[in-house]
Design an enzyme around this catalytic site. Structure first.
Site, mmCIF file in Angstrom:
data_model
loop_
_atom_site.group_PDB
_atom_site.id
_atom_site.type_symbol
_atom_site.label_atom_id
_atom_site.label_comp_id
_atom_site.label_asym_id
_atom_site.label_seq_id
_atom_site.Cartn_x
_atom_site.Cartn_y
_atom_site.Cartn_z
ATOM 1 N N THR A 181 89.932 -34.113 27.199
ATOM 2 C CA THR A 181 91.156 -33.798 26.465
ATOM 3 C C THR A 181 90.857 -33.451 25.010
ATOM 4 O OG1 THR A 181 92.465 -35.240 27.895
ATOM 5 C CG2 THR A 181 93.426 -34.667 25.772
ATOM 6 N N ASP A 198 94.982 -30.404 32.819
ATOM 7 C CA ASP A 198 94.565 -31.226 33.957
ATOM 8 C C ASP A 198 94.370 -30.494 35.283
ATOM 9 O OD1 ASP A 198 93.898 -33.902 34.746
ATOM 10 O OD2 ASP A 198 95.773 -33.998 35.857
ATOM 11 N N LYS A 249 100.203 -36.378 41.160
ATOM 12 C CA LYS A 249 98.971 -36.200 41.929
ATOM 13 C C LYS A 249 99.246 -35.840 43.385
ATOM 14 C CE LYS A 249 96.002 -36.695 38.654
ATOM 15 N NZ LYS A 249 95.334 -35.476 38.139
#
Length: 526
Positions: A239, A253, A196
């Site tokens: 997902t 993502d 991240k």
């Protein structure tokens, strides 16, 4: 000993430096160092200790003159002085003296035009294997000509900050210095912080290159190249619904949208393992093999994983290269998206199962990022609780939300991209009274959006939620298309719908007081 230029950041006197090792070499090093064990499938299984998830309260951005007016400061983007950053950096580098170093040089961004070079410096071999899986791996020639990285991330989980001295909130710290082009991750072994941090950097850099960064999954039709992106917070089915065996998975993502199309930022996937079922999610289940890194999954005496065991955490995870997915697109490139799908799990039971959004409404819901927590899942929650995450990825978006929203609106208008809001939550009443929307109905709606057949339906405008509702959809009973019709008590539906609309209005007014009026006007009206 080859230093690979690490002395430029002050990293000297190390025991050894290993660069871009193979999965076998990194797995062997992790086992030798006692960082984890192998499961029966050959995956490396580690425990991350105190931190089993991201620590948003420990994240900081260095406040410098060059970035001060660009960052959307607040409870998510918290400023810290350069002096604190440099002090912690110095201590982390001193800690690494006479220790093994694992170095990975790789890329973020499958489109070479916007690709960025990242250098990850790890204390742990297991974390180096993780980020090797998650970033785009260079060829031998690319590695030989790698040059200077665009960003460097220093990851030292065993170094603990001292809040009273270092100006942090705890022993952990995730600090980004956009001007110095460096990230520090201290005190946390949770590998998601590395992933991240890369995403946060890309979310800062890409808009300056006219690329919209998105926290979404994406897939495409292998024959036509038609591309779809799926936005959705945890529990909305992002997902599951983007994993379509008839389509190529571009990524699960993080993506950018340029004038050339969609491109994956990553070279791997970071999937949840809790309650993992080989029938429901076979791609993830069978990707957990040698080369994968599994976090906080409990193994039995014979090293068989128990995916139902949440004794360590509910947030059990696995990181693996995207080529472990059979229908992954390689490279991770798609066309201009012809469809955008926002997913929400409305436990109030009032949002339509599917609705079409105008450009302005799409910008509104993009900024809002709504889903809801279910009553009874957390102590003290007696009714559905709305959850709003700006841009479906609030913790990772450093710029003003208006920047990203305007980019989305411009691209929707330029390319005539259709946008739909799909509710995978409750119908026939709120959680506790109604029932969860059947997956087969939701899949049918997604299919109708992807093949364009939904556009042939007759649409009715909903005045409360300010959206257009199709009255028919192939393979979906007509009685479920309008949520009010599924409630036994229409007046109760009206009351609940106005209540949720009011929550939307309150959230938007508090968070985005400077948002453009036409975006505000496109939202729900209590």
């Amino acid at each position: 000993m080859e230093t690979y230029g690490l002395e430029k950041i002050g990293l000297i006197n190390t025991e050894s430096i290993s660069r871009n090792l193979s999965p076998a070499e990194l797995t062997q090093a992790a086992l030798r160092r006692g960082e984890g064990v192998l499961s029966e499938t050959g995956a490396l299984v580690v425990e991350t200790g105190k931190y089993t998830g991201r620590s948003p309260k420990d994240k900081f951005i260095v406040d410098t003159e060059g970035v001060h007016d660009q960052i959307s400061w607040g409870s998510t983007n918290v400023p810290i002085e350069r002096e604190n950053f440099n002090s912690i950096k110095g201590k982390m580098l001193a800690y690494l003296q006479e220790r093994e170093i694992f170095l990975f040089d790789g890329f973020a961004g499958a489109d070479p035009v916007n690709q960025k070079k990242f250098r990850i410096i790890n204390e742990l071999a297991s974390q180096n294997l993780f980020i090797r899986n998650l970033l785009i791996r260079p060829t031998k020639e690319q590695l030989e000509n790698f040059g200077e990285p665009d960003f460097t991330i220093l990851v030292v989980p065993e170094f603990k900050c001292i809040p009273e001295i270092d100006g942090t909130h705890s022993e952990a710290a995730i600090m980004i210095d956009y001007e110095a082009k460096m990230v520090l991750i201290a005190g946390s072994q949770y590998a998601g912080e590395i992933k991240k941090s890369v995403f946060s950097v890309m979310n800062y850099l890409m808009p300056f290159e006219d690329v919209l960064p998105m926290h979404c999954s994406a897939n495409m039709d292998p024959e036509t190249g038609n591309t779809a992106v799926f936005f959705g917070l945890s529990g909305t089915g992002k997902t599951t619904l983007s994993a379509d065996p008839s389509r190529l998975l571009i990524g699960d993502d993080e993506h950018g949208w340029s004038e050339r199309g969609i491109f994956n930022f990553e070279g791997g996937c970071y999937a949840k393992c809790i309650d993992l079922d080989p029938e429901k999610e076979p791609d993830i289940y069978y990707a957990i093999k040698f080369g994968s890194v599994v976090e906080n999954v409990v193994l039995d005496e014979e090293h068989r994983p128990d995916y139902t065991d949440n004794s360590i955490t509910d947030n059990t995870r696995v990181g693996y290269p995207i080529e472990y997915i059979p229908n992954a697109a390689s490279p991770g490139l798609g066309g201009i998206p012809n469809v955008i799908i926002f997913l929400t799990a409305d436990s109030f039971g009032v949002l339509p199962p599917i609705s079409r959004l105008s450009k302005e409404a799409a910008m509104y819901h993009f900024v809002t990022g709504f889903t809801s927590k279910v009553a009874g899942t957390e102590r003290g929650i007696t009714e559905p609780v709305p959850t709003f995450s700006t841009l479906f990825g609030q913790p990772f978006m450093p710029l003003n939300p208006n920047v990203y929203a305007k980019m989305l609106g411009e691209k929707i208008e330029k390319y005539d991209t259709k946008v739909y809001l799909i509710n995978t939550g409750w119908t026939g009443g709120p959680y506790g009274t109604g029932s969860r929307m059947k997956l087969k109905y939701t899949r049918a709606m997604v299919t109708a959006v992807l093949n364009g057949s939904i556009e042939k339906a007759y649409f009715v405008h909903d005045e409360v939620f300010n959206v257009d509702i199709p009255q028919t959809c192939e393979n979906v009973p007509s009685e479920v298309m309008n949520p009010r019709d599924t409630w036994a008590d229409g007046a109760a539906y009206d009351e609940q719908a106005k209540k949720l609309a009011g929550m939307f209005e309150k959230n938007f007014a508090e968070k985005y007081p400077e948002m453009d009026p036409e975006i505000v006007a496109a939202g729900p009206k209590a």
